[in-house]
Design an enzyme around this catalytic site. Structure first.
Site, PDB file in Angstrom:
ATOM      1  N   HIS A 206       3.705   8.757   1.216  1.00  0.00           N
ATOM      2  CA  HIS A 206       4.143   9.747   2.208  1.00  0.00           C
ATOM      3  C   HIS A 206       2.967  10.566   2.731  1.00  0.00           C
ATOM      4  O   HIS A 206       1.885  10.617   2.128  1.00  0.00           O
ATOM      5  CB  HIS A 206       5.178  10.686   1.588  1.00  0.00           C
ATOM      6  N   GLU A 282       9.552   9.747  -6.946  1.00  0.00           N
ATOM      7  CA  GLU A 282       8.367  10.075  -7.739  1.00  0.00           C
ATOM      8  C   GLU A 282       8.732  10.308  -9.201  1.00  0.00           C
ATOM      9  O   GLU A 282       9.882  10.596  -9.544  1.00  0.00           O
ATOM     10  CB  GLU A 282       7.681  11.317  -7.152  1.00  0.00           C
TER      11      GLU A 282
END
Length: 403
Positions: A206, A282
């Site tokens: 990201h 994550e």
């Protein structure tokens, strides 16, 4: 009587490979070199590598019988030492159960380190192994006896600090992996494969957030893209569209820093829907989330050291890399099955992408701390149905401004 620390010297071999095989192991006092225990056995017909693993297992078992807490394991088998340290993959299916047995024994001690030594410094274990091979072959022993005192024990290779944990990780994975779909067990080839038969995976980290710049742990906290991160997402979208004009799906971690990056990419690809996938989220950093790297070092020094030393250790209240790796493995299998021969974009985070690349490269866990992934960096790999993998690029940032 229990001893605190011991040296284990182990060896094994076969006459014919495979052929009549046996092993030998010696447990010594590290200060005096005194032999505390010996182990030797004929194991019938086997390969050199199997016999060497059997010698290591026998030596570790003998050390456990003595109540040792610390073990310095020394062998002249480069293969066994490197595999137990996690630096080499365990490709042969016949060695995986033995590596798993050795790893289970490693867990019984406070510390274990593995060292390679030349054969002439492993004479005692070598003599025991040769005597066992003679017995397996039905012949009188040709081994030369070694004096009980032997050669004084000494360190002959660097301490394997994170390697002990890596040995457990590699061996544990080896015990459960199947052949045929694992990059480490797929038949090696130098010949390029046709890319049109592969599933191409474009892995995108990201874009930048405020926490990225501040060097904070960002796990499950839903930190949005910064202004700079939004610009990175747009630049990445243009780059991905140039790399792969035809894409079957855009998958994303459900956190907004990923979905915003994925939406920019999907728009550049003609408006594909973004499909959130929980397995690409994550690592959960637990109590460390939102703290800077320096703050975690100051407040949790022991916990941080343990976490850095083993992928099985989780941050306080969080998730271990072993657990993250399990869900990434699951996501990769599902992706390969759902999109055979197609291109898929996955927008995720540092930890899942590193774990995917570790397995694709058949690398050890040390890669997790040596590989740097920039915000909005792109990595590309191809996966074939038989488990073949080609990593085409890692952390491509040519589309981003130079800083």
């Amino acid at each position: 009587m229990a001893v605190r620390a011991v040296v284990v010297e182990a060896d094994g071999g076969s006459r014919g490979n495979p052929g009549p095989a046996g092993y030998g192991a010696v447990v010594r006092d590290p200060a005096t070199g005194e032999v505390l225990l010996e182990r030797a056995e004929s194991i019938g017909t086997a390969t050199n590598n199997v016999a060497e693993y059997r010698g290591l297992i026998a030596g570790l078992e003998a050390a456990a019988e003595l109540g040792a807490a610390e073990v310095d394991a020394r062998m002249d088998s480069k293969l066994v030492v490197e595999q137990m340290c996690g630096r080499w993959q365990i490709k042969h299916p016949g060695l995986r159960p033995l590596a798993a047995r050795a790893a289970a024994l490693v867990d019984r001690f406070e510390s274990v380190r593995f060292s390679w030594i030349p054969r002439d410094r492993n004479r005692h274990a070598d003599a025991l192994a040769n005597a066992a091979m003679d017995t397996a072959a039905g012949k009188p022993s040709r081994a030369t006896p070694v004096p009980a005192g032997g050669e004084a024990s000494r360190v002959v290779a660097g301490v394997d600090s994170p390697g002990r944990a890596q040995a457990r990780e590699v061996a544990a994975r080896a015990a459960t992996r199947s052949t045929g779909t694992d990059p480490a067990t797929t038949k090696a080839s130098w010949e390029p494969r046709p890319s049109f038969t592969a599933t191409r995976l474009i892995l995108v980290r990201h874009g930048e957030t405020e926490w990225t710049v501040q060097h904070r742990y960002a796990g499950r906290a839903d930190v949005p893209l910064s202004e700079s991160g939004q610009a990175q997402a747009r630049a990445t979208a243009t780059r991905v569209a140039a790399l792969a004009p035809s894409v079957a799906a855009v998958l994303s971690s459900p956190l907004s820093r990923c979905t915003a990056t994925a939406e920019a990419i999907a728009a550049a690809l003609g408006g594909l829907p973004v499909r959130p996938q929980d397995d690409w989220i994550e690592c959960d950093f637990g109590d460390w989330d939102g703290h800077t790297f320096a703050e975690v070092r100051d407040r949790w020094p022991g916990e941080l050291d343990a976490w850095l030393a083993s992928t099985r250790v989780a941050p306080p209240g969080g998730e271990s890399f072993t657990e993250v790796g399990q869900r990434v493995d699951r996501a990769m299998v599902a992706l390969r099955e759902a999109y055979p021969g197609e291109t898929v974009v996955v927008v995720s985070h540092v930890s899942p992408i590193k774990l995917a690349l570790r397995d694709a490269l058949a690398a050890g866990d040390a890669l997790l701390h040596r590989l740097y992934l920039d915000a909005a960096g792109i990595s590309v790999l191809d996966m074939w149905p038989d488990g073949g993998v080609a990593v085409r690029s890692v952390n491509d940032t040519a589309h981003l401004p130079v800083r």
